[in-house]
Design a protein around this motif. Structure first.
Motif, PDB file in Angstrom:
ATOM      1  N   ASN A 220       1.845 -39.951 -54.178  1.00  0.00           N
ATOM      2  CA  ASN A 220       0.543 -39.406 -53.819  1.00  0.00           C
ATOM      3  C   ASN A 220       0.697 -38.118 -53.007  1.00  0.00           C
ATOM      4  OD1 ASN A 220      -2.395 -39.541 -53.511  1.00  0.00           O
ATOM      5  ND2 ASN A 220      -1.898 -39.874 -51.348  1.00  0.00           N
ATOM      6  N   ILE A 221      -0.004 -37.074 -53.425  1.00  0.00           N
ATOM      7  CA  ILE A 221      -0.036 -35.815 -52.680  1.00  0.00           C
ATOM      8  C   ILE A 221      -1.384 -35.713 -51.989  1.00  0.00           C
ATOM      9  CG2 ILE A 221       0.018 -33.297 -52.834  1.00  0.00           C
ATOM     10  CD1 ILE A 221       1.762 -33.529 -55.269  1.00  0.00           C
ATOM     11  N   PRO A 222      -1.416 -35.582 -50.684  1.00  0.00           N
ATOM     12  CA  PRO A 222      -2.698 -35.476 -49.983  1.00  0.00           C
ATOM     13  C   PRO A 222      -3.531 -34.304 -50.484  1.00  0.00           C
ATOM     14  CG  PRO A 222      -0.908 -35.847 -48.431  1.00  0.00           C
ATOM     15  CD  PRO A 222      -0.279 -35.569 -49.756  1.00  0.00           C
ATOM     16  N   ILE A 223      -4.825 -34.505 -50.573  1.00  0.00           N
ATOM     17  CA  ILE A 223      -5.738 -33.465 -51.043  1.00  0.00           C
ATOM     18  C   ILE A 223      -5.614 -32.188 -50.209  1.00  0.00           C
ATOM     19  CG2 ILE A 223      -8.180 -32.841 -51.267  1.00  0.00           C
ATOM     20  CD1 ILE A 223      -7.304 -34.675 -53.433  1.00  0.00           C
ATOM     21  N   MET A 224      -5.361 -32.364 -48.906  1.00  0.00           N
ATOM     22  CA  MET A 224      -5.299 -31.202 -48.022  1.00  0.00           C
ATOM     23  C   MET A 224      -4.158 -30.257 -48.377  1.00  0.00           C
ATOM     24  SD  MET A 224      -7.891 -31.300 -46.151  1.00  0.00           S
ATOM     25  CE  MET A 224      -7.435 -29.949 -45.047  1.00  0.00           C
ATOM     26  N   VAL A 225      -3.158 -30.746 -49.123  1.00  0.00           N
ATOM     27  CA  VAL A 225      -2.051 -29.882 -49.528  1.00  0.00           C
ATOM     28  C   VAL A 225      -2.570 -28.756 -50.423  1.00  0.00           C
ATOM     29  CG1 VAL A 225       0.069 -29.762 -50.894  1.00  0.00           C
ATOM     30  CG2 VAL A 225      -0.288 -31.663 -49.300  1.00  0.00           C
ATOM     31  N   THR A 226      -3.471 -29.097 -51.319  1.00  0.00           N
ATOM     32  CA  THR A 226      -4.045 -28.088 -52.208  1.00  0.00           C
ATOM     33  C   THR A 226      -4.835 -27.058 -51.420  1.00  0.00           C
ATOM     34  OG1 THR A 226      -4.140 -29.566 -54.115  1.00  0.00           O
ATOM     35  CG2 THR A 226      -5.692 -27.738 -54.084  1.00  0.00           C
ATOM     36  N   GLU A 227      -5.667 -27.535 -50.492  1.00  0.00           N
ATOM     37  CA  GLU A 227      -6.458 -26.611 -49.688  1.00  0.00           C
ATOM     38  C   GLU A 227      -5.566 -25.721 -48.835  1.00  0.00           C
ATOM     39  OE1 GLU A 227      -9.970 -26.718 -46.262  1.00  0.00           O
ATOM     40  OE2 GLU A 227      -9.602 -28.468 -47.526  1.00  0.00           O
ATOM     41  N   ARG A 228      -4.546 -26.319 -48.222  1.00  0.00           N
ATOM     42  CA  ARG A 228      -3.639 -25.535 -47.386  1.00  0.00           C
ATOM     43  C   ARG A 228      -2.892 -24.482 -48.206  1.00  0.00           C
ATOM     44  NH1 ARG A 228      -1.061 -26.595 -42.559  1.00  0.00           N
ATOM     45  NH2 ARG A 228      -3.055 -27.591 -42.042  1.00  0.00           N
ATOM     46  N   ALA A 229      -2.452 -24.865 -49.402  1.00  0.00           N
ATOM     47  CA  ALA A 229      -1.723 -23.915 -50.252  1.00  0.00           C
ATOM     48  C   ALA A 229      -2.606 -22.725 -50.622  1.00  0.00           C
ATOM     49  CB  ALA A 229      -1.233 -24.623 -51.512  1.00  0.00           C
ATOM     50  N   TYR A 230      -3.866 -23.008 -50.950  1.00  0.00           N
ATOM     51  CA  TYR A 230      -4.785 -21.915 -51.294  1.00  0.00           C
ATOM     52  C   TYR A 230      -4.970 -20.989 -50.098  1.00  0.00           C
ATOM     53  CZ  TYR A 230      -8.998 -19.320 -52.340  1.00  0.00           C
ATOM     54  OH  TYR A 230      -9.900 -18.300 -52.513  1.00  0.00           O
ATOM     55  N   ASN A 231      -5.217 -21.557 -48.932  1.00  0.00           N
ATOM     56  CA  ASN A 231      -5.471 -20.743 -47.739  1.00  0.00           C
ATOM     57  C   ASN A 231      -4.250 -19.932 -47.326  1.00  0.00           C
ATOM     58  OD1 ASN A 231      -8.136 -21.605 -47.483  1.00  0.00           O
ATOM     59  ND2 ASN A 231      -7.587 -23.368 -46.228  1.00  0.00           N
ATOM     60  N   LEU A 232      -3.054 -20.489 -47.527  1.00  0.00           N
ATOM     61  CA  LEU A 232      -1.830 -19.786 -47.146  1.00  0.00           C
ATOM     62  C   LEU A 232      -1.531 -18.608 -48.074  1.00  0.00           C
ATOM     63  CD1 LEU A 232       0.557 -22.735 -46.159  1.00  0.00           C
ATOM     64  CD2 LEU A 232      -0.396 -20.993 -44.637  1.00  0.00           C
ATOM     65  N   GLU A 233      -1.805 -18.775 -49.359  1.00  0.00           N
ATOM     66  CA  GLU A 233      -1.457 -17.703 -50.287  1.00  0.00           C
ATOM     67  C   GLU A 233      -2.554 -16.645 -50.425  1.00  0.00           C
ATOM     68  OE1 GLU A 233      -0.771 -18.986 -54.284  1.00  0.00           O
ATOM     69  OE2 GLU A 233      -2.842 -19.613 -54.604  1.00  0.00           O
ATOM     70  N   GLN A 234      -3.765 -16.957 -49.960  1.00  0.00           N
ATOM     71  CA  GLN A 234      -4.874 -16.039 -50.177  1.00  0.00           C
ATOM     72  C   GLN A 234      -4.678 -14.666 -49.526  1.00  0.00           C
ATOM     73  OE1 GLN A 234      -6.794 -16.932 -52.519  1.00  0.00           O
ATOM     74  NE2 GLN A 234      -7.877 -14.964 -52.510  1.00  0.00           N
ATOM     75  N   PRO A 235      -4.086 -14.592 -48.311  1.00  0.00           N
ATOM     76  CA  PRO A 235      -3.824 -13.249 -47.760  1.00  0.00           C
ATOM     77  C   PRO A 235      -2.912 -12.414 -48.651  1.00  0.00           C
ATOM     78  CG  PRO A 235      -3.688 -14.902 -46.035  1.00  0.00           C
ATOM     79  CD  PRO A 235      -3.773 -15.656 -47.325  1.00  0.00           C
ATOM     80  N   ILE A 236      -1.998 -13.059 -49.363  1.00  0.00           N
ATOM     81  CA  ILE A 236      -1.121 -12.337 -50.296  1.00  0.00           C
ATOM     82  C   ILE A 236      -1.932 -11.831 -51.481  1.00  0.00           C
ATOM     83  CG2 ILE A 236       0.887 -12.533 -51.812  1.00  0.00           C
ATOM     84  CD1 ILE A 236       1.905 -14.750 -49.949  1.00  0.00           C
ATOM     85  N   VAL A 237      -2.813 -12.699 -51.999  1.00  0.00           N
ATOM     86  CA  VAL A 237      -3.664 -12.300 -53.119  1.00  0.00           C
ATOM     87  C   VAL A 237      -4.552 -11.130 -52.702  1.00  0.00           C
ATOM     88  CG1 VAL A 237      -5.443 -13.038 -54.758  1.00  0.00           C
ATOM     89  CG2 VAL A 237      -3.687 -14.659 -54.026  1.00  0.00           C
ATOM     90  N   ASP A 238      -5.135 -11.218 -51.516  1.00  0.00           N
ATOM     91  CA  ASP A 238      -6.015 -10.154 -51.031  1.00  0.00           C
ATOM     92  C   ASP A 238      -5.259  -8.856 -50.785  1.00  0.00           C
ATOM     93  OD1 ASP A 238      -8.146 -11.911 -51.089  1.00  0.00           O
ATOM     94  OD2 ASP A 238      -7.982 -12.442 -48.969  1.00  0.00           O
ATOM     95  N   GLY A 239      -3.952  -8.989 -50.458  1.00  0.00           N
ATOM     96  CA  GLY A 239      -3.157  -7.804 -50.154  1.00  0.00           C
ATOM     97  C   GLY A 239      -2.552  -7.174 -51.392  1.00  0.00           C
TER      98      GLY A 239
END
Length: 259
Positions: A220-239
């Motif tokens: 089982n992978i906690p749901i928050m892993v997906t949210e955390r991954a999105y939030n962590l990579e988003q500054p890279i996407v924006d940059g």
């Protein structure tokens, strides 16, 4: 060629062929829903806030009617949903019955409406299916918009590695032979020729793989892993990473010409 392309698109959406998997079949639903809720669908929903009481809205490629319903909920007094797929149009008209809603079978490159009729045009995963989106598609959208009208966009990116692999080797029941996901810079450049203001955002580089991993991994992978991954990579996407984004959302306002 364009008519052949459109016929092929219609065949995919009207067909009862079950040999290809459903679009969401590769993902764990809970993880996918969380990714959408914190990512691209959240931003697209925020764009829908431009629909105010009294707005007249055109939903191009309305599918089964989700954004028609969203427009009604937001306060639009007139909503028109168009589709080339008879099957989807039938599903939408059965799902939504309201005096303020009209459905029609129509081509997004030949809109059967008077100029300046709509305040908002919504294209959710539609423009990349139009063979002549740079010309006929955007010209028609600009024509039917008011002078201060807006185009709301949600489209796939061309260079996202997981999506490239999916489209090439594991196409789903919504992937069509001649679809053309977007280079974000090209999309922005072409939109800027047609609209006074353009804002394009990218979403997900690799976080869109976590719902897939979550479905097939035997733990089982906690749901928050997906949210955390999105939030962590988003500054890279924006940059520097928008080129490799999975989904592009945007708003284009003030058509430069109504043709």
């Amino acid at each position: 060629m364009n008519q052949d392309t459109k016929k092929a698109e219609i065949h995919v959406y009207d067909s009862d062929d079950e040999s290809r998997p459903g679009y969401g079949s590769a993902w764990d639903k809970d993880h996918f829903d969380r990714l959408m809720d914190v990512g691209p669908e959240k931003q697209f929903s925020e764009a829908l806030s431009s629909i105010v009481d009294g707005s007249r809205v055109l939903v191009v490629g309305c599918g089964t009617g989700k954004n028609v319903q969203n427009s009604i909920t937001a306060g639009a007094t007139e909503v028109v949903g168009i589709e080339l797929s008879s099957k989807r149009l039938c599903e939408a008209s059965k799902a939504i019955a309201a005096n303020s809603v009209e459905f029609a079978r129509a081509d997004g490159e030949e809109l059967p409406f008077r100029s300046g009729k709509f305040d908002i045009v919504i294209c959710h995963s539609v423009l990349h299916h139009l063979p002549n989106w740079r010309t006929d598609g955007l010209e028609e959208i600009c024509r039917v918009l008011t002078a201060k009208g807006q185009l709301l966009l949600y489209e796939p990116g061309r260079y996202n590695p997981p999506a490239v692999i999916r489209r090439r080797f594991f196409p789903s029941d919504i992937h069509t032979p001649d679809e053309h996901p977007f280079d974000p810079s090209e999309l922005e450049r072409v939109l800027s020729k047609n609209f006074e203001t353009v804002e394009i955002s990218g979403h997900c580089i690799i976080s869109n793989t976590i719902p897939v991993i979550a479905k097939y991994l035997p733990i089982n992978i906690p749901i928050m892993v997906t949210e955390r991954a999105y939030n962590l990579e988003q500054p890279i996407v924006d940059g520097v990473g928008r080129r490799f984004a999975w989904v592009l959302t945007g708003v284009a306002g003030g058509p430069r010409s109504q043709y």
